[in-house]
Design a protein around this motif. Structure first.
Motif, mmCIF file in Angstrom:
data_model
loop_
_atom_site.group_PDB
_atom_site.id
_atom_site.type_symbol
_atom_site.label_atom_id
_atom_site.label_comp_id
_atom_site.label_asym_id
_atom_site.label_seq_id
_atom_site.Cartn_x
_atom_site.Cartn_y
_atom_site.Cartn_z
ATOM 1 N N THR A 168 0.809 -1.220 0.000
ATOM 2 C CA THR A 168 0.000 0.000 0.000
ATOM 3 C C THR A 168 0.839 1.265 0.000
ATOM 4 O O THR A 168 0.298 2.365 -0.070
ATOM 5 N N ASP A 169 2.157 1.135 0.139
ATOM 6 C CA ASP A 169 2.947 2.357 0.356
ATOM 7 C C ASP A 169 3.788 2.752 -0.848
ATOM 8 O O ASP A 169 4.749 3.484 -0.708
ATOM 9 N N LEU A 170 3.444 2.269 -2.019
ATOM 10 C CA LEU A 170 4.099 2.753 -3.231
ATOM 11 C C LEU A 170 2.988 3.152 -4.185
ATOM 12 O O LEU A 170 2.061 2.370 -4.408
ATOM 13 N N ALA A 171 3.069 4.367 -4.708
ATOM 14 C CA ALA A 171 1.976 4.822 -5.563
ATOM 15 C C ALA A 171 2.512 5.674 -6.695
ATOM 16 O O ALA A 171 3.638 6.159 -6.643
ATOM 17 N N ALA A 172 1.677 5.815 -7.717
ATOM 18 C CA ALA A 172 1.968 6.768 -8.788
ATOM 19 C C ALA A 172 1.523 8.124 -8.292
ATOM 20 O O ALA A 172 0.353 8.323 -7.969
ATOM 21 N N LEU A 173 2.450 9.054 -8.204
ATOM 22 C CA LEU A 173 2.138 10.386 -7.696
ATOM 23 C C LEU A 173 2.226 11.390 -8.839
ATOM 24 O O LEU A 173 2.901 11.149 -9.839
ATOM 25 N N ALA A 174 1.552 12.517 -8.670
ATOM 26 C CA ALA A 174 1.536 13.606 -9.642
ATOM 27 C C ALA A 174 0.961 13.146 -10.984
ATOM 28 O O ALA A 174 0.299 12.107 -11.047
ATOM 29 N N ALA A 175 1.198 13.906 -12.034
ATOM 30 C CA ALA A 175 0.514 13.628 -13.304
ATOM 31 C C ALA A 175 1.344 14.143 -14.463
ATOM 32 O O ALA A 175 2.438 14.659 -14.279
ATOM 33 N N HIS A 176 0.792 13.998 -15.658
ATOM 34 C CA HIS A 176 1.392 14.502 -16.895
ATOM 35 C C HIS A 176 2.817 13.984 -17.078
ATOM 36 O O HIS A 176 3.069 12.797 -16.942
ATOM 37 N N ASP A 177 3.730 14.935 -17.324
ATOM 38 C CA ASP A 177 5.101 14.522 -17.601
ATOM 39 C C ASP A 177 5.952 14.523 -16.332
ATOM 40 O O ASP A 177 7.167 14.554 -16.405
ATOM 41 N N HIS A 178 5.310 14.609 -15.185
ATOM 42 C CA HIS A 178 6.106 14.524 -13.957
ATOM 43 C C HIS A 178 5.551 13.476 -12.992
ATOM 44 O O HIS A 178 5.578 13.648 -11.785
ATOM 45 N N VAL A 179 5.052 12.392 -13.561
ATOM 46 C CA VAL A 179 4.588 11.283 -12.728
ATOM 47 C C VAL A 179 5.772 10.744 -11.930
ATOM 48 O O VAL A 179 6.891 10.636 -12.437
ATOM 49 N N TYR A 180 5.492 10.399 -10.682
ATOM 50 C CA TYR A 180 6.569 9.993 -9.765
ATOM 51 C C TYR A 180 6.138 8.713 -9.057
ATOM 52 O O TYR A 180 5.041 8.654 -8.497
ATOM 53 N N PHE A 181 6.984 7.712 -9.095
ATOM 54 C CA PHE A 181 6.652 6.468 -8.395
ATOM 55 C C PHE A 181 7.452 6.411 -7.103
ATOM 56 O O PHE A 181 8.683 6.320 -7.136
ATOM 57 N N GLY A 182 6.746 6.522 -6.009
ATOM 58 C CA GLY A 182 7.442 6.519 -4.729
ATOM 59 C C GLY A 182 6.462 6.413 -3.584
ATOM 60 O O GLY A 182 5.278 6.113 -3.776
ATOM 61 N N ARG A 183 6.995 6.660 -2.399
ATOM 62 C CA ARG A 183 6.162 6.643 -1.202
ATOM 63 C C ARG A 183 5.637 8.051 -0.927
ATOM 64 O O ARG A 183 6.157 9.022 -1.463
ATOM 65 N N HIS A 184 4.624 8.167 -0.052
ATOM 66 C CA HIS A 184 4.119 9.505 0.234
ATOM 67 C C HIS A 184 5.151 10.305 1.023
ATOM 68 O O HIS A 184 5.136 11.515 1.003
ATOM 69 N N ARG A 185 6.039 9.628 1.700
ATOM 70 C CA ARG A 185 7.230 10.268 2.262
ATOM 71 C C ARG A 185 8.309 9.211 2.381
ATOM 72 O O ARG A 185 8.034 8.013 2.311
ATOM 73 N N GLU A 186 9.550 9.644 2.559
ATOM 74 C CA GLU A 186 10.646 8.693 2.585
ATOM 75 C C GLU A 186 10.461 7.638 3.676
ATOM 76 O O GLU A 186 9.884 7.918 4.720
ATOM 77 N N GLY A 187 10.984 6.471 3.451
ATOM 78 C CA GLY A 187 10.911 5.418 4.454
ATOM 79 C C GLY A 187 11.045 4.060 3.790
ATOM 80 O O GLY A 187 10.955 3.939 2.566
ATOM 81 N N THR A 188 11.249 3.043 4.608
ATOM 82 C CA THR A 188 11.444 1.690 4.090
ATOM 83 C C THR A 188 10.170 1.192 3.415
ATOM 84 O O THR A 188 9.085 1.295 3.980
ATOM 85 N N LEU A 189 10.307 0.651 2.226
ATOM 86 C CA LEU A 189 9.167 0.028 1.561
ATOM 87 C C LEU A 189 8.663 -1.112 2.443
ATOM 88 O O LEU A 189 9.447 -1.942 2.898
ATOM 89 N N GLU A 190 7.358 -1.147 2.669
ATOM 90 C CA GLU A 190 6.830 -2.084 3.661
ATOM 91 C C GLU A 190 6.605 -3.488 3.130
ATOM 92 O O GLU A 190 6.595 -4.444 3.887
ATOM 93 N N SER A 191 6.398 -3.624 1.843
ATOM 94 C CA SER A 191 6.048 -4.945 1.322
ATOM 95 C C SER A 191 7.232 -5.901 1.412
ATOM 96 O O SER A 191 8.351 -5.547 1.043
ATOM 97 N N PRO A 192 6.987 -7.126 1.873
ATOM 98 C CA PRO A 192 8.063 -8.119 1.911
ATOM 99 C C PRO A 192 8.443 -8.631 0.524
ATOM 100 O O PRO A 192 9.314 -9.480 0.406
ATOM 101 N N PHE A 193 7.778 -8.094 -0.501
ATOM 102 C CA PHE A 193 8.098 -8.514 -1.872
ATOM 103 C C PHE A 193 8.686 -7.364 -2.684
ATOM 104 O O PHE A 193 8.812 -7.443 -3.900
#
Lengths: 906, 172
Positions: A168-193
């Motif tokens: 749940t903690d990785l998302a497509a953020l923003a739009a257009h030509d500045h789409v960003y794939f990341g967390r809502h804030r820095e931190g360890t990715l939670e998924s064990p995969f």
């Protein structure tokens, strides 16, 4: 089967597929980004464009996306014409507009799908003259490195992370030509995969952090087919080595087991083999109690002195290969041989084995687990005890979505459409566990019960399915869901420590079969060869607790830290009782420290071994590289021990395959183990199979600091693989000998389809291990008594083990990056229980002498206490024991770090 | 903030009573809580001008959705502000029609008059200047907005009067 015309040629293709997978399956090169064989099509990247014609008269045609186009009989496509290839070239050029062209400093370079596709489309000259976007990267934890500038917005990352793996903690953020794939804030990715992003991302946005910091290009990595040793699932892996160091682990495709994905314990835990605590030389304790290294000769002499004419006992290991265990069992005699599992776990595994062999329910492979249309999970926090199986259950609950899709005649690869159609509708999964689990988010029901009550519930469910009882509670709801399914799966394991629970699981599966269901029954196993040990000791075995009452003079301990299996007092008593201890292991531990003679074992990346997973599937792992210094495979040490002891049968064994030839006899188990992979005489086109890609470079240079004379490559007499780039690396080599995946033009792991007979299907060279349980006979288990229902006590708490993906396993917890994620060993209390004890979250509590961090968890059954199992601090704690909990006096609370602090620290 | 700070649940502490009440009113009409995400973000922005990290996380908890998903929604829309803005947000259209009619000069005049570049806020916190693609009044280009007021057929000469006194706003 439909016949389609591609570039003027007719091809017969599989019914129901899409054009992209059909083309790839036919061996035609068609570029793509967003499509993934395990995740289907969404048509996002536009890279797989082809021209489709209405009929033979149609000369114009129209551009279609191959991944979104079903193959129909008579369809006509133009794949390589100017219009289609020109379109694809434009697409890749537009994707490359913001790409930084930083391949020389990118960890993906050399195995980059974006590189491959760019070259494949023929895009060479850049026309874009504008500035490129630059992004701020995020700290995503100690395992994954983030470099957003390289992104081409194919959305594969979020499709895997969220849609496939439930993160749940990785998302497509923003739009257009500045789409960003990341967390809502820095931190360890939670998924064990999360580690799969490294392979799923077609370029270098998500890379393996430990590889980035200790880097080697794929073409310079030596690799061999291996099996993950971090749990009992037996995922197939490809470790990559250079300079004698394990650099990284990639997935090795096995259609019946792990498919395309691994868990992060398996992917990142293997680097424990690089630990400084590795043993390099045999050593003997001197009169002052210090270990002194031995030369080969001195070692041989020491072994003879200590072994000749002595009465031997041996302790095997569920984390060592079947061959080493078998040799030890034969050397000391089955009646003097302990499996090496804790006695209670050994009994549970024997019971699980007996149920699997004798049940009329099917014992499924991981792939078959994904086909279950209702699942009952009993007593296992699966994401932490068998993570890859938990990922399989996340696919199983989607069978309802596939059923709905079938009603609408939607092809199964129409990923976005099917997810949109199904929304939150899932096949039922019921989770019965001592606390909350990481599968609760997809569970139709979850039931927090201690092990005794889990067993009672299981027994009730079985009775209801048999029609012997009625209820309107949880048991009835679960029974109804299982009975409404066609392929219900009952999954349990030794994690809860309850024999009655295993019996209950088997009884439910049996009742479902009797009710006409194609029911499946599966049990997890804690370690990579736990099931192998249960099999090896199915007829004869000595309990660890009984060893102290034998008259053995020498105890041989194979890859096992006894303090993880026995209480400290029992270990000390055993040590006092048996005068000589010989330990074989790869990393320092408290058992080796108690030995008189220590022999340095090759780690799992340095030895050939067969591991038998929870399903009873024998799978062979081959050494990725030769062991350094005086380290040797455990099976070789055991042959030395046999020679020193004067064992004439074992002394005759030369190489690895002889173990099976000499010892298997009529035993179907041992015959199966021996034939888990092609033997050392196998040749492909008359040649051995190379471990190094043909572009492997610097063979002289990499040891030029020692000598510029390149030594002869180490011979591998034990297998059909060579420590060389020379040999035959065809795409139809046996799956068990798949040392790396590469195909001309396909440098990334996407080249895998060249090795498959069909997309997502069997490997062309076959071979996905050998199932052993189908042909064995094992006596049925005596039913365990149903335990009393749990009732809390006033001053005591019932301990319940909590498994942690990062931390509970002995060796993977030392992997690079993982040590930062294990955290402190903790005790989990219901908030009301904690306040009764005067404890708050983060406080220290003392349980049976161990000081543990208190965590509050409303899902903990009141009156019980969960504890982090497998941590050095908690080795004395046993699930099912009643304990007192005291406030720790001089406890230091853990300081809280924020993400950027950790980023700065790493 | 003059409104009383809401006390429960813990994660929602940064949301005020008034905000919670308005969000609850939206939730009453929605099939599930996360469905009101966009409206809730607008409510928070109406109260605070922008949506801070703390507000975003509190709102995600209140709507029972992952913060990353809410951040995906918040950052998708360019009129949800994830950084502080001034009392009046100036939106100068730079889309095709306005460009033909000379919006570049308009933007430059605003910058010069206020002493800020696009994306910046004046030192007194009164104005933030942002470019925007289309305000839906192409027939009266160039167009700009100051806060809730729309200005059409804008000329460079009108800029001081618009910014200092709000002169010439289109009624509506």
């Amino acid at each position: 089967m439909p016949v389609i015309k591609v570039d003027g040629k007719d091809y017969e293709v599989a019914e129901g597929g899409n054009l992209l997978e059909s083309c790839l399956g036919l061996g035609l090169d068609l570029p793509y980004f967003c499509w993934h064989p395990a995740m289907g099509s969404i048509g996002a990247c536009r890279q797989c464009a082809v021209v489709q014609y209405q009929n033979e008269e149609d000369t114009r045609g129209r551009i279609v996306m191959a991944c979104m186009t079903p193959v129909t009989d008579g369809a006509i496509f133009d794949l390589s014409g100017e219009r289609a290839s020109g379109f694809r070239q434009t697409v890749v050029e537009s994707l490359m507009v913001d790409h930084p062209h930083d391949c020389p400093v990118c960890a993906e370079g050399g195995e980059c799908h974006l590189q491959d596709m760019t070259v494949m489309t023929g895009h060479r000259d850049r026309h874009y003259r504008g500035t490129k976007k630059t992004y701020r990267n995020q700290y995503l934890g100690p395992l994954i490195h983030h470099e957003m500038n390289r992104c081409i917005t194919c959305y594969r990352c979020t499709r895997f992370y969220r849609d496939y793996a439930g993160g749940t903690d990785l998302a497509a953020l923003a739009a257009h030509d500045h789409v960003y794939f990341g967390r809502h804030r820095e931190g360890t990715l939670e998924s064990p995969f999360a580690g799969n992003l490294v392979e799923v991302c077609p370029t270098g946005v998500f890379t393996d952090k430990s590889l980035v910091h200790d880097y080697t290009r794929k073409w310079d990595l030596q690799s061999a087919p291996s099996v993950c040793t971090s749990c009992g699932v037996g995922c197939n892996t490809l470790p990559g080595e250079r300079y004698g160091r394990l650099k990284r682990i990639h997935n090795r495709y096995n259609p019946a087991v792990n498919g395309y994905f691994l868990c992060d314990r398996g992917r990142f835990g293997g680097t424990h083999v690089n630990a400084e605590s590795r043993i390099d030389f045999p050593a003997q304790r001197d009169s002052e109690g210090r270990f002194q290294a031995l030369t080969d000769e001195a070692c041989a002499r020491a072994l003879r002195d200590r072994l000749q004419g002595k009465r031997l006992a041996g302790i095997g290991s569920p984390r060592a290969g079947a061959e080493a265990n078998l040799l030890l069992q034969r050397l000391v005699g089955a009646e003097n041989y302990a499996s090496g599992m804790a006695d209670d776990e050994h009994a549970l595994m024997q019971r699980a084995l007996a149920h699997l062999v004798n049940s009329t329910a099917h014992n499924p492979s991981l792939r078959e687990i994904e086909s279950a249309d209702a699942v009952l999970l009993l007593g296992e926090d699966l994401t932490h005890t068998a993570a890859r199986t938990a990922l399989a259950l996340r696919q199983a609950v989607r069978n309802e979505a596939h059923r709905l899709a079938e009603e609408l005649r939607l092809a199964p690869w129409q990923d976005a459409a099917i997810r949109n159609l199904a929304q939150d509708r899932r096949s039922p999964l019921h989770v019965v566990c001592a606390g909350s689990t990481d599968l609760d988010d997809i569970a139709a029901g979850h039931y927090r019960l201690v092990a005794a009550d889990q067993a009672r519930l299981a027994s009730d469910i079985a009775a209801i399915i048999r029609g012997e009882a009625r209820s309107d509670g949880a048991a009835a709801r679960i029974a109804a869901d299982l009975l409404a399914a066609e392929r219900p799966l009952v999954l349990s394991g030794p994690g809860a420590g309850s024999a009655a629970l295993l019996d209950g699981a088997a009884a439910i599966a049996e009742a479902l079969v009797a009710a006409g269901k194609a029911a499946m029954l599966s049990f997890t196993a804690a370690e990579c060869n736990s099931m192998g040990q249960a099999l090896l000791c199915r007829d004869s075995h000595i309990a660890l607790a009984a060893l102290a009452s034998t008259d053995a003079e020498v105890l041989i301990i194979l890859e096992n830290d006894l303090l993880r299996r026995l209480p400290m007092a029992s270990v000390e008593a055993l040590r006092a009782r048996i005068p000589t201890w010989i330990g074989i292991d790869c990393l320092e531990n408290d058992t080796l420290a108690r030995c008189d003679l220590v022999l340095p074992a090759a780690a799992f990346t340095e030895t050939e071994a067969t591991y038998i997973n929870q399903e009873g599937r024998a799978q062979r792992a081959f050494p990725t590289h030769p062991p350094a210094e005086a380290r040797r495979p455990a099976w070789r040490w055991l042959l030395d021990l046999a020679r020193a002891a004067g064992d004439r049968t074992l002394s005759g064994i030369g190489h690895f395959d002889d173990i099976g030839v000499t010892l298997a006899g009529e035993d179907p188990l041992l015959q199966g183990i021996a034939s888990a992979a092609p033997d050392h005489s196998f040749r492909s086109r008359g040649l051995k199979i190379p471990r190094q890609p043909h572009r492997y470079s610097g063979r002289t240079a990499m040891r030029a600091d020692v000598s510029v004379h390149e030594p002869r490559q180490t011979d591998d007499a034990d297998s059909a693989l060579a420590f060389s780039m020379e040999g035959s690396a065809t795409t139809d080599r046996p799956g068990a000998l798949l040392s790396y995946v590469w195909s001309p033009g396909w440098n990334s792991n996407q080249s895998l389809h060249k090795f498959q007979s069909e997309i997502g299907g069997a490997l062309r060279g076959e071979g996905s291990g050998l199932r052993l349980l189908d042909s064995l006979a094992v006596a049925a288990a005596t039913p365990a008594p149903l335990p009393e229902a749990f009732s809390r006590r006033e001053q005591e708490w019932l301990l319940q083990a909590r498994h942690h993906l990062f931390g509970s396993d002995e060796l993977s917890r030392l992997g690079s990056g993982i040590e930062a994620l294990t955290g402190r060993a903790a005790i989990y209390l219901h908030p009301e229980d904690a306040s009764r004890l005067g404890l708050e979250a983060g406080d220290g509590a003392v349980i049976a002498g161990a000081a543990l961090e208190v965590r509050l968890d409303p899902s903990q059954v009141p009156g019980s206490a969960g504890f982090s199992t497998g941590y050095p601090e908690t080795l004395a704690l046993r699930s099912g024991e009643w304990v007192n909990i005291d406030v720790a006096s001089d406890w230091q609370r853990q300081p809280e770090l924020i993400g950027s602090d950790r980023g700065a620290a790493s | 903030m003059s409104e009383q700070i809401h006390s429960l649940p813990a994660d929602a502490m940064v949301l005020s009573d008034a905000e919670i009440a308005e969000i609850d009113a939206e939730i009453a009409h929605a099939p599930y809580r996360a469905a009101v995400a966009i409206d809730a973000l607008k409510i928070i922005q109406a109260h605070r001008r922008w949506v801070s990290d703390e507000c975003l996380e509190a709102l995600a908890a209140y709507l029972e959705m992952p913060p990353a998903e809410l951040e995906g929604i918040a950052t998708f829309y360019n009129l949800i502000f994830r950084r502080p803005v001034g009392e009046n947000v100036i939106l100068v259209c730079n889309s095709v029609t306005c460009w033909i009619k000379g919006c570049e000069g308009i933007g430059a005049a605003v910058s010069q008059h206020l002493g800020i570049e696009p994306g910046e806020t004046t030192a007194d916190g009164r104005f933030t200047l942002l470019p925007i693609t289309c305000l839906g009044a192409c027939d009266r280009a160039p167009v700009m907005m100051v806060g809730e007021q729309k200005f059409e057929d804008v000329t460079v000469e009108r800029i001081p009067a618009i910014l200092d006194h709000g002169e010439g706003a289109t009624p509506g």
